[in-house]
Design a protein around this motif. Structure first.
Motif, PDB file in Angstrom:
ATOM      1  N   ILE A  21     -14.672 -30.661  10.422  1.00  0.00           N
ATOM      2  CA  ILE A  21     -13.603 -31.587  10.774  1.00  0.00           C
ATOM      3  C   ILE A  21     -13.127 -32.344   9.534  1.00  0.00           C
ATOM      4  O   ILE A  21     -11.924 -32.538   9.316  1.00  0.00           O
ATOM      5  N   ARG A  22     -14.069 -32.766   8.694  1.00  0.00           N
ATOM      6  CA  ARG A  22     -13.709 -33.469   7.456  1.00  0.00           C
ATOM      7  C   ARG A  22     -12.873 -32.563   6.560  1.00  0.00           C
ATOM      8  O   ARG A  22     -11.849 -32.973   5.998  1.00  0.00           O
ATOM      9  N   ARG A  23     -13.288 -31.303   6.432  1.00  0.00           N
ATOM     10  CA  ARG A  23     -12.541 -30.350   5.606  1.00  0.00           C
ATOM     11  C   ARG A  23     -11.138 -30.143   6.161  1.00  0.00           C
ATOM     12  O   ARG A  23     -10.148 -30.134   5.410  1.00  0.00           O
ATOM     13  N   SER A  24     -11.039 -29.988   7.465  1.00  0.00           N
ATOM     14  CA  SER A  24      -9.739 -29.800   8.094  1.00  0.00           C
ATOM     15  C   SER A  24      -8.844 -31.014   7.854  1.00  0.00           C
ATOM     16  O   SER A  24      -7.643 -30.873   7.583  1.00  0.00           O
TER      17      SER A  24
ATOM     18  N   LEU B  39     -12.596 -26.508  -1.518  1.00  0.00           N
ATOM     19  CA  LEU B  39     -12.361 -26.493  -0.071  1.00  0.00           C
ATOM     20  C   LEU B  39     -11.367 -25.398   0.303  1.00  0.00           C
ATOM     21  O   LEU B  39     -11.537 -24.705   1.311  1.00  0.00           O
ATOM     22  N   ILE B  40     -10.321 -25.265  -0.496  1.00  0.00           N
ATOM     23  CA  ILE B  40      -9.321 -24.227  -0.228  1.00  0.00           C
ATOM     24  C   ILE B  40      -9.961 -22.845  -0.328  1.00  0.00           C
ATOM     25  O   ILE B  40      -9.738 -21.973   0.531  1.00  0.00           O
ATOM     26  N   GLU B  41     -10.773 -22.630  -1.360  1.00  0.00           N
ATOM     27  CA  GLU B  41     -11.430 -21.338  -1.515  1.00  0.00           C
ATOM     28  C   GLU B  41     -12.410 -21.065  -0.382  1.00  0.00           C
ATOM     29  O   GLU B  41     -12.538 -19.927   0.083  1.00  0.00           O
ATOM     30  N   HIS B  42     -13.099 -22.104   0.073  1.00  0.00           N
ATOM     31  CA  HIS B  42     -14.009 -21.946   1.217  1.00  0.00           C
ATOM     32  C   HIS B  42     -13.233 -21.467   2.435  1.00  0.00           C
ATOM     33  O   HIS B  42     -13.684 -20.557   3.163  1.00  0.00           O
ATOM     34  N   GLU B  43     -12.063 -22.065   2.674  1.00  0.00           N
ATOM     35  CA  GLU B  43     -11.261 -21.669   3.830  1.00  0.00           C
ATOM     36  C   GLU B  43     -10.772 -20.236   3.695  1.00  0.00           C
ATOM     37  O   GLU B  43     -10.687 -19.507   4.689  1.00  0.00           O
TER      38      GLU B  43
ATOM     39  N   ASP C 255      -6.882 -30.206  15.422  1.00  0.00           N
ATOM     40  CA  ASP C 255      -6.554 -31.475  16.083  1.00  0.00           C
ATOM     41  C   ASP C 255      -7.633 -32.530  15.837  1.00  0.00           C
ATOM     42  O   ASP C 255      -7.320 -33.720  15.685  1.00  0.00           O
ATOM     43  N   LEU C 256      -8.879 -32.109  15.802  1.00  0.00           N
ATOM     44  CA  LEU C 256      -9.952 -33.058  15.510  1.00  0.00           C
ATOM     45  C   LEU C 256      -9.844 -33.552  14.070  1.00  0.00           C
ATOM     46  O   LEU C 256     -10.084 -34.731  13.778  1.00  0.00           O
ATOM     47  N   GLY C 257      -9.470 -32.655  13.151  1.00  0.00           N
ATOM     48  CA  GLY C 257      -9.246 -33.063  11.776  1.00  0.00           C
ATOM     49  C   GLY C 257      -8.083 -34.027  11.659  1.00  0.00           C
ATOM     50  O   GLY C 257      -8.139 -35.003  10.905  1.00  0.00           O
ATOM     51  N   HIS C 258      -7.025 -33.780  12.406  1.00  0.00           N
ATOM     52  CA  HIS C 258      -5.867 -34.689  12.399  1.00  0.00           C
ATOM     53  C   HIS C 258      -6.277 -36.074  12.886  1.00  0.00           C
ATOM     54  O   HIS C 258      -5.896 -37.094  12.301  1.00  0.00           O
ATOM     55  N   PHE C 259      -7.056 -36.112  13.961  1.00  0.00           N
ATOM     56  CA  PHE C 259      -7.509 -37.397  14.487  1.00  0.00           C
ATOM     57  C   PHE C 259      -8.365 -38.118  13.446  1.00  0.00           C
ATOM     58  O   PHE C 259      -8.224 -39.329  13.243  1.00  0.00           O
ATOM     59  N   HIS C 260      -9.253 -37.394  12.789  1.00  0.00           N
ATOM     60  CA  HIS C 260     -10.120 -37.975  11.767  1.00  0.00           C
ATOM     61  C   HIS C 260      -9.299 -38.515  10.594  1.00  0.00           C
ATOM     62  O   HIS C 260      -9.591 -39.592  10.064  1.00  0.00           O
TER      63      HIS C 260
END
Length: 316
Positions: free
Chosen positions: A273-276, A187-191, A235-240
């Motif tokens: 969002i899941r990744r975030s 995931l980090i490498e994807h980002e 913010d959507l990731g934080h909410f999730h």
């Protein structure tokens, strides 16, 4: 983190007398939920206001005052600014007084259908906030009130790996199995490959707590103490990440309904969002484990966050 001591009453009284005068009696009380930030509720007749004290002596709350004014001009429901000063000599920090956002936090709503309706309304305001550009990534600097608001990192990658252990995986090896660590690394490498060059403004602490309502009516957002420059879906990731902590129902779909009415979401937004959420949870976990906090591995907050990250990884 221990709760900061109360501000000297004489200093508060002097500030309030200067701002409001002496014609109407005033009373005030510190709110129970402020730990690093000292916040006071003020009663002036039938009116309610809030006094916020900057966390550090070199922070300037004119930064947040400017943000509030601009958000209100865009139709976002946030408190109005009554008074702000870059430095109060008696309190030895910057101070800001705002009007009240009436009602209670959505975290206190027991009815899932009512909570969903409120969250959907709040989603529209969040989408407006997330369209505002920020200068850099990470926590917004409160040294001045320049616009766009300036954040701590010029590059996305610095923000992406902030607080992560070096050498990798450090204490994370005791919290996650190798398969999960491999997924996190991917995931980090994807980002890293996204090469984001511009940031958007994020509320920074967006869950049910800062969403306020009265009855079935959404009344506004509070608590912009953790504003940041981020990738678009932070913010959507934080909410999730925090979904279902205070409500039995999953409220992310309701938030997305309101959000998408203002801002179009990408086709693969749920995966983004899941990744975030995973990467945010990971940075938060590493902040707790590292200096100056040094939480032990069996700290309840640490084990709870690690379990939630595991749940999100399993959704892949």
């Amino acid at each position: 983190m221990s709760r900061k001591a109360d501000i000297d009453n004489a200093a508060i009284n002097a500030l309030l007398h200067r701002v409001f005068g002496a014609s109407v009696p005033l009373s005030y009380q510190r709110t129970p939920d402020g730990v690093s930030t000292q916040v006071y509720r003020i009663w002036r007749g039938s009116e309610v206001f809030y006094l916020r004290i900057a966390e550090e002596a070199d922070e300037n709350l004119e930064t947040e005052a400017e943000l509030h004014r601009r958000l209100r001009s865009l139709g976002v429901k946030v408190a109005d600014i009554v008074h702000v000063e870059p430095f109060n000599a008696d309190i030895v920090r910057s101070t800001m007084i705002t009007t009240e956002i009436p009602g209670v936090s959505a975290a206190e709503i027991a009815d899932p259908a009512r909570a969903a309706s409120i969250v959907e309304q709040a989603g529209a305001d969040l989408a407006v906030i997330n369209q505002i550009p920020a200068d850099g990534f990470g926590f917004v600097r409160r040294r001045n009130h320049r616009w766009p608001l300036q954040a701590e990192y010029p590059q996305y990658e610095n923000f992406l790996v902030s607080y992560l252990p070096h050498p990798w995986p450090g204490p994370l090896a005791f919290l996650f199995n190798q398969a999960d660590l491999t997924i996190i690394e991917d995931l980090i490498e994807h980002e890293r490959t996204r090469l984001l060059t511009s940031a958007v403004l994020s509320h920074g602490d967006f869950d049910l707590t800062p969403i306020f309502c009265a009855g079935d009516r959404y009344t506004g957002l509070i608590d912009f103490g953790e504003i940041r420059g981020t990738e678009p879906l932070f913010d959507l990731g934080h909410f999730h990440l925090h979904d279902q902590e205070s409500s039995p129902a999953t409220l992310l779909p309701a938030l997305l309904r309101g959000y998408s009415g203002i801002q179009t979401l990408p086709a693969d937004h749920l995966e983004d969002i899941r990744r975030s959420a995973i990467l945010l949870g990971l940075r938060q976990l590493c902040r707790w484990l590292g200096p100056p906090r040094h939480y032990p591995l069996d700290n309840p907050a640490v084990t709870h966050r690690a379990r939630r990250i595991d749940e999100l990884i399993a959704q892949h």
